[in-house]
Every structure is written in structure tokens, then in C-alpha cells.
Design an enzyme around this catalytic site. Structure first.
Site, short mmCIF file in Angstrom:
data_model
loop_
_atom_site.label_atom_id
_atom_site.label_comp_id
_atom_site.label_asym_id
_atom_site.label_seq_id
_atom_site.Cartn_x
_atom_site.Cartn_y
_atom_site.Cartn_z
N HIS A 258 51.62 47.25 26.94
CA HIS A 258 50.25 47.73 27.15
C HIS A 258 49.64 48.25 25.85
O HIS A 258 48.48 47.96 25.53
CB HIS A 258 50.21 48.84 28.20
CG HIS A 258 49.83 48.36 29.56
ND1 HIS A 258 48.60 47.83 29.84
CD2 HIS A 258 50.52 48.34 30.73
CE1 HIS A 258 48.55 47.49 31.11
NE2 HIS A 258 49.69 47.79 31.68
N GLU A 322 53.58 57.99 35.97
CA GLU A 322 52.46 57.21 36.50
C GLU A 322 53.00 56.13 37.44
O GLU A 322 52.57 56.01 38.58
CB GLU A 322 51.70 56.57 35.34
CG GLU A 322 50.57 55.65 35.79
CD GLU A 322 49.99 54.82 34.65
OE1 GLU A 322 48.88 54.31 34.82
OE2 GLU A 322 50.67 54.65 33.62
N HIS A 323 53.93 55.32 36.94
CA HIS A 323 54.60 54.29 37.73
C HIS A 323 56.07 54.66 37.86
O HIS A 323 56.70 55.05 36.88
CB HIS A 323 54.52 52.92 37.06
CG HIS A 323 53.13 52.47 36.75
ND1 HIS A 323 52.55 52.63 35.50
CD2 HIS A 323 52.19 51.87 37.52
CE1 HIS A 323 51.33 52.14 35.51
NE2 HIS A 323 51.08 51.67 36.72
N ASP A 356 49.98 46.13 39.54
CA ASP A 356 48.93 45.96 38.53
C ASP A 356 47.92 44.90 38.95
O ASP A 356 46.75 44.96 38.54
CB ASP A 356 49.54 45.56 37.19
CG ASP A 356 49.89 46.77 36.33
OD1 ASP A 356 49.54 47.89 36.73
OD2 ASP A 356 50.50 46.58 35.27
N HIS A 415 23.51 88.56 55.86
CA HIS A 415 24.32 87.62 56.64
C HIS A 415 24.41 88.09 58.10
O HIS A 415 24.27 87.30 59.03
CB HIS A 415 25.75 87.53 56.07
CG HIS A 415 25.87 86.67 54.85
ND1 HIS A 415 25.23 86.95 53.68
CD2 HIS A 415 26.57 85.52 54.65
CE1 HIS A 415 25.54 86.03 52.79
NE2 HIS A 415 26.35 85.13 53.36
#
Length: 427
Positions: A258, A322-323, A356, A415
């Protein structure tokens, strides 16, 4: 890859450190470009595109002519593969739709929740060394399903001022409304502030390099939401003596190619398997067209031996990959025990590259340990949950006294009065 054997827990944070620069080292550059684009709009965008991408743009957008040309240039084979990928991604994200949640909490008090799309979203698609048209599908399809009205895609041009035809084709298949020929920090700045021709969006999605990641984080200071901090890609594989070494090596290399700042890690309870995988990496890497990039990423990577599954799982949860690929004889132990991971791939025949491209799950995932707190992109990321309530006369009588007491205890008389006036009107 560096081989590490039985590291003590006190060393884990050092061993598992990502090869990324600190935010402080990048933020000054990002801030300067943001300020320029905020002041000068399109002129600032064009200036930085010339500096970083080496091209002077006349028009920031992909033209109708370029869209038609892309449709004719993309091969029928690639179009067919995109159709398969789109169908699976669409099916998985369409299934994530939820119905209105309606509850009568007390007699006469109805509360419900409905999802509404984010109206304007920006999708960042990295260009760089690989045209990630798969990321177009991963981001634009759930945006389309959610019903986002404006879907602005930004991606860097090449030195001829062109966008890869596959990116344009994929965008057209998934409801993208505009395609910007802008990348990097200046793209995130454009989507954050808006310019003469670029609309300001409400949320920015998509992965990118370290500069894009910091730019997205800076965008939040200006009221723009982001999907998550998604930086350089990473993968962790856990494998024991039963794993196929060639499969494991191929998965590690698929992430290593990558980018030079990617990181891959193998955790194993078998020293022999580590040796086998290391040999496979050496054999496979020389055949890769992107071997120079993969080799640099491998330098950032680790082969870690630990004595048992429990230690391995603790280390993996500390890393928060991540993976995460599981190739062991005790896969369920890891599947049941994993707490911090973006996406999990189970078994010998589930490569990370399936996620992917075409299995259906989303590949835009939290990196750098952010899986401890963030989810990957999903349908909910493109929607807001709005709560509603409707109270009848009976309902306000049922809960009014409690509201008065609670408001009075907090010292918020207005309130309390808002309820008291209504109760008195019903006497």
C-alpha cells in the site's frame, strides 16, 4: 522484518509503535494550507495542486466529456468486476438499515428515533501510487443508500490534470454528484470551508496519508465532522503451526505494498512458522511490481513470537489493528476475544484483499490504534439519529411532578415552570 521473541508486556507499547510522524510535526504545514484556502478559495487550491501534484488546473471538476471518455476507456472485464463488488457492498450495507424505534416510556409519553441522511458529504479518495477506485465504492455506496443529497468526491489528478478512468467510472455508478480534481491537504481544506465553486460539506470520509489524516482532524475544529482518523494502512496476522505460510506471507505483503508507511505484523505461537513465513516473504516480494514500496513497509514491520494464545490475544487487543487475520486451530478463541480491531478475517481462505474489494464489508477502517474507540465506515456513518417525543395530557400528568422535583433540585426554575404551567392548565 524484525523478529521479536516473548517481549515483556512493559515493552509492548514500544514494540507496537506505528511508523507515523507526530501530529505536531505535520500540523504547522496543514494549518498554513488551511488558512490559505480559507482566504483565497480556488486560487489557493490551484496553487497547492501545482506545488504538490505538478499540474496547473483550469477547472477543478471532472467534465462531462471526461466522464464519457472514462466510460469508454474502462475495460468490460473491469466493469464486470466493479458490478460484482458493488452488488456485494450494496447488499451488506443495505442490510444495515434500521426501522423507527418507538417506545411508550410511560402512558401518554411516546418517544421514538428515526435516521436521517447527512445532506452534504465529502469523500476523499487517495491517488498517489495507486488509483483506489475501490474506495469510491466503499464510500459512495453507503452514502447513496443513506440518501445523502450531495456526494462530493475529491481525488488528486496526475501531472496531465487527469483522474484515473476507473475512479470516474466507479463514481458514476454510485451516485457521486461532483468529482473534484483535488487531493491532499488542499482537498480537505476545500471541503471544510467551501470556495467559490466547491460546496462546504458537513462530514468528510476517506483514508489518506499522514497529512490527509491530520487535515481531517483539523477540519473538526471548524465544525466539520469526520468518519475517523484513517491513516496509513496496517495488518496484523495471528498464526500458529497449522497456518499456511505462503498464504500468511501473501496477506502481509498485500498490505505492505500500500505504501512505505504501512505496517504489517505477524504474531505467532510457533517459532517454526515465523521462519517459514519470513522465507515466503523473501520469495514472494521479489516478484511484486511494487516491491520497492513493500520492502520499505517491511522495514517497519515485526514478526513476534509469544508462548500462548492468551498472551497473543492480549497483545493484539493492545495494538488494535485496522485489519486482523486469524489463521489458527483455535480461531473461535480469537474471534470471541477480540475487542479492538477494524475488520476481522477468519480462516485460511479469507484474505484481507477480499474485504478490500468484493466480500461486501467496508474497507475504510480506523488505523493507528483508533479501533479501540472507532468503528469502520458503515451505513450509520452517513446518517444522524434524531429523537422525537410526543406527550399527551395524560402523559404530562404522569411525569410532570417528577420533572418539577428534578428541575427544582437543580435550581432551574424556568424548567420547572414550563411544566407547572401546563399542569395547572389541566386542573
Amino acid at each position: 522484518m524484525k523478529v521479536i521473541s516473548n517481549p515483556p508486556k512493559s515493552d509492548w507499547s514500544t514494540i507496537l509503535q506505528r511508523p507515523t510522524q507526530t501530529v505536531e510535526a505535520i500540523e504547522e504545514t496543514v494549518t498554513a494550507i488551511f488558512d490559505d484556502v480559507k482566504r483565497n478559495g480556488n486560487d489557493g487550491i490551484k496553487r497547492y495542486t501545482a506545488i504538490f501534484d505538478g499540474v496547473d488546473l483550469d477547472d477543478l471538476y471532472v467534465s462531462e466529456k471526461e466522464i464519457k471518455e472514462a466510460n469508454s476507456v474502462v475495460s468490460d472485464e473491469l466493469k464486470a468486476a466493479i458490478v460484482v463488488s458493488k452488488a456485494n457492498i450494496y447488499k451488506f450495507h443495505e442490510a444495515q438499515k434500521t426501522k423507527k424505534v418507538l417506545v411508550e416510556t410511560t402512558e401518554g409519553v411516546e418517544c421514538w428515533q428515526e435516521k436521517r441522511p447527512i445532506q452534504k458529504v465529502g469523500l476523499y479518495i487517495p491517488g498517489g501510487t495507486a488509483p483506489l477506485f475501490s474506495s469510491v465504492l466503499m464510500l459512495a455506496i453507503p452514502a447513496q443508500i443513506a440518501g445523502c443529497k450531495e456526494i462530493i468526491l475529491a481525488t488528486p489528478p496526475n501531472k496531465q490534470g487527469e483522474i484515473n478512468p476507473a475512479i470516474i467510472y466507479a463514481a458514476q455508478q454510485c451516485g457521486v454528484t461532483k468529482i473534484l480534481k483535488v487531493g491532499g491537504i488542499q482537498a480537505i481544506a476545500a471541503l471544510t470551508f467551501g470556495t467559490e465553486t466547491v460546496p462546504k460539506v458537513y462530514k468528510i470520509f476517506g483514508p489518506g496519508n499522514q497529512y490527509v489524516t491530520v487535515a481531517k482532524q483539523l477540519a473538526t475544529k471548524y465544525g466539520v465532522a469526520i468518519d475517523m482518523p484513517a491513516g496509513p494502512s496496517e495488518l496484523l496476522v495471528v498464526a500458529d503451526e497449522t497456518a499456511n505460510a505462503s498464504f500468511v506471507a501473501s496477506d502481509l505483503l498485500s498490505q505492505a505494498e500500500h505504501g512505505t508507511d504501512s505496517q504489517v505484523i505477524l504474531v505467532s505461537t510457533s517459532k517454526e512458522k515465523i521462519v517459514e513465513v519470513e522465507k515466503e516473504i523473501t520469495n514472494q516480494i521479489i516478484k511484486l511490481p511494487r516491491k520497492d514500496i513493500a520492502k520499505k513497509a517491511i522495514e517497519n514491520s515485526k514478526l513476534i513470537y509469544v508462548e500462548n494464545n492468551k498472551i497473543a490475544l492480549d497483545l493484539i487487543n493492545e495494538y488494535g489493528p485496522e485489519h486482523f487475520i486469524v489463521c489458527t486451530s483455535t480461531n473461535n478463541f480469537y474471534v470471541d476475544g477480540i475487542e479492538n480491531a477494524g475488520s476481522v478475517f477468519i480462516g485460511d481462505y479469507t484474505p484481507e484483499s477480499a474485504g478490500d474489494y468484493a466480500s461486501g464489508t467496508n474497507h475504510t477502517l480506523p488505523t493507528n490504534g483508533y479501533s479501540k474507540a472507532y468503528s469502520g465506515v458503515n451505513l450509520d456513518a452517513f446518517q444522524k439519529a434524531i429523537s422525537f417525543q410526543k406527550i399527551s395530557e395524560k402523559g404530562i400528568k404522569n411525569i410532570g411532578k417528577s420533572i418539577e422535583i428534578l428541575a427544582d433540585a437543580e435550581g432551574l426554575q424556568a424548567h420547572k415552570n414550563a411544566v407547572t404551567l401546563r399542569l395547572e392548565s389541566l386542573k
